[in-house]
Design an enzyme around this catalytic site. Structure first.
Site, short mmCIF file in Angstrom:
data_model
loop_
_atom_site.label_atom_id
_atom_site.label_comp_id
_atom_site.label_asym_id
_atom_site.label_seq_id
_atom_site.Cartn_x
_atom_site.Cartn_y
_atom_site.Cartn_z
N ARG A 69 0.83 -1.22 0.00
CA ARG A 69 0.00 0.00 0.00
C ARG A 69 0.86 1.26 0.00
O ARG A 69 0.48 2.30 -0.52
CB ARG A 69 -0.96 -0.01 1.19
N TYR A 123 -16.94 16.70 -16.07
CA TYR A 123 -17.39 15.32 -15.89
C TYR A 123 -18.34 15.29 -14.68
O TYR A 123 -17.97 15.74 -13.58
CB TYR A 123 -16.15 14.47 -15.65
N ASP A 195 -7.92 18.26 -15.82
CA ASP A 195 -8.16 16.85 -16.12
C ASP A 195 -7.93 16.70 -17.63
O ASP A 195 -8.68 17.23 -18.44
CB ASP A 195 -9.62 16.53 -15.73
N LYS A 220 -9.25 5.30 -19.26
CA LYS A 220 -9.65 5.65 -20.62
C LYS A 220 -8.47 5.43 -21.59
O LYS A 220 -8.02 4.33 -21.72
CB LYS A 220 -10.18 7.09 -20.65
C1 LIG Z 1 -13.92 8.68 -16.54
C2 LIG Z 1 -13.49 10.04 -16.18
C3 LIG Z 1 -13.15 10.36 -14.85
C4 LIG Z 1 -13.26 9.38 -13.72
O1 LIG Z 1 -12.35 8.34 -13.86
P1 LIG Z 1 -12.60 6.86 -13.27
O2 LIG Z 1 -11.36 6.13 -13.69
O3 LIG Z 1 -13.86 6.32 -13.85
O4 LIG Z 1 -12.69 7.00 -11.78
C5 LIG Z 1 -12.73 11.65 -14.62
N1 LIG Z 1 -12.65 12.58 -15.59
C6 LIG Z 1 -12.98 12.30 -16.86
C7 LIG Z 1 -12.87 13.37 -17.89
C8 LIG Z 1 -13.42 11.04 -17.21
O5 LIG Z 1 -13.77 10.76 -18.47
#
Ligand SMILES: *Cc1c(COP(=O)(O)O)cnc(C)c1O
Length: 407
Positions: A69, A123, A195, A220
């Site tokens: 961890r 998001y 992000d 993603k």
């Molecule tokens: C999917 C997504 C998130 C969240 O990510 P997870 O891996 O599902 O927790 C945050 N920001 C954007 C732009 C996303 O597409």
């Protein structure tokens, strides 16, 4: 062995040879792929070295591990590659994009009374987190359209402690001027966080545009194969990176060795996948634009996109991303469902960035918690479909869309 000058490498080379940053030498031969270290605990030759290992460094100066961890070789290898790819001082990987976003807010130094200024078309779950976790502890959250022409005045009037946005908005792919935002953030003394999930370092490296902290949902594009949930935060400051690592450890939000391995493996083909996905997306958006059943296409690569010039300046490799949205002429849920149910190749999946093409209907997925009028206000009609373009043969994707669209 000669020291490698990876600082001159292109992103594609760095991602393929990233494990060289993490030279683990073994007398029995060095594997070209790092092994997955599933162990939760690590033994040391004596208590002196164990004592030192708790600091994270072995007597020889190599990384040392005690308990998974707190850090493990696979997560650390991935962190090194991501820090270099984004030109940051350090990176920390998390068990999801949401865990990464949470830790980034904590590391931005907010306390009760602080103000976060965020883009209004974030998001959905990120807005949910701000409202559910940060507002109740006394953090003020204000949402604004950060693409607007009076963005500078908005920021000066709000005097936020943190500015938070996404490189491309979901699902309408609006582009934000990162240089302008980071400049005004510095002027008002705000920490800037972005992000960059939709763009990845293939299209933009926000730190080069003055940002302090970059976030990815590695679930993603970075992973790219739809088989691992992960997140990452990259910071320009070693202190912030250390703080983030502390949160990952304390909150138990660190990334597992196996998922770290999957994302590291996915990264090797990121540049190739992005190249194909962006090329496909441009061709598909041009096809959709000409289709009689389609009212409007949102894709930054089209000259009709309101921020096409900004996108051309900001995004690298002469490409514009793998994500697009379009509006059916018939703007209602029934028409959208009929279209999506007819698709045979494109998957009706609520994720994006995978090797497969994926369609989603924002009113029932990402923007489910907004009312119809709230959605309409940000430009998402009931005929809006989001398409995350995969690496398939573009003609096959176009054919699938064509047969599903009303003729
Ligand atoms: C999917 C997504 C998130 C969240 O990510 P997870 O891996 O599902 O927790 C945050 N920001 C954007 C732009 C996303 O597409």
């Amino acid at each position: 062995m000669k020291e490698l000058d990876y600082s001159s490498w292109g992103l594609d080379t760095l991602l393929v040879h990233g494990n060289k940053l993490n030279s683990v030498s073994t007398s029995s031969g060095k594997p070209t792929v790092d092994p997955i270290s599933t162990s939760t605990t690590y033994l040391h030759s004596n208590l002196e070295t164990l004592d030192q290992a708790f600091s994270g460094i072995s007597p020889s100066g190599e990384p040392a591990y005690v308990y998974a961890r707190q850090g493990n070789p696979n997560a650390q290898a991935l962190e090194k590659v991501l820090a270099h790819a984004e030109k940051g001082a350090g990176a920390v990987v998390f068990s999801s994009g949401m865990a990464a976003i949470h830790a980034a807010f904590l590391a931005s130094g907010i306390t009760p009374g602080s103000k976060i200024l965020a883009a209004q078309d974030l998001y959905g779950p990120t807005i949910g987190m701000l409202r559910t976790i940060f507002v109740p502890i006394g953090v003020e959250v204000v949402l604004h359209d950060l693409c607007s022409a009076d963005m500078n005045e908005i920021v000066k009037a709000e005097q936020p402690d943190v500015i938070y946005l996404e490189t491309l908005s979901n699902p309408l792919t609006r582009v934000i001027d990162l240089d302008a935002i980071s400049t005004i953030a510095k002027e008002v003394g705000a920490v800037s966080i972005v992000d960059s999930t939709f763009t990845t370092p293939y299209l933009v490296k926000p730190i080069e545009h003055g940002f302090d902290i970059v976030i990815h949902s590695a679930t993603k594009y970075l992973g790219g194969h739809g088989d691992s949930t992960a997140g990452a935060v990259i910071s320009t400051s070693n202190n912030v990176a250390e703080q983030l690592h502390g949160y990952a450890t304390m909150l138990g939000a660190m990334l597992s060795p196996f998922d770290s391995y999957l994302i590291t493996r996915g990264l090797k083909t990121l540049a190739l996948r992005m190249e194909r996905q962006c090329n496909n997306a441009l061709e598909i958006s041009q096809f959709l634009q000409k289709n009689k059943a389609v009212e409007h296409v949102h894709y930054p690569g089209l000259s009709s996109h309101p921020q096409h010039d900004l996108a051309s300046r900001l995004l690298m490799n002469h490409r514009y991303g793998g994500l697009l949205a379009f509006e059916l002429k018939e703007q209602n849920r029934e028409a959208a469902f009929r279209f999506m149910d007819k698709l045979q190749l494109c998957l009706p999946a609520t994720t994006l960035g995978d090797v497969y093409s994926e369609v989603s209907y924002p009113p029932i997925s990402s923007h489910r918690n907004l009312t119809m009028s709230e959605r309409n206000k940000i430009g998402i009609t009931d005929g809006c479909i989001r398409l995350s373009v995969g690496i398939e043969n573009v003609n096959d994707i176009i054919q699938d869309l064509d047969q599903a669209l009303p003729g």
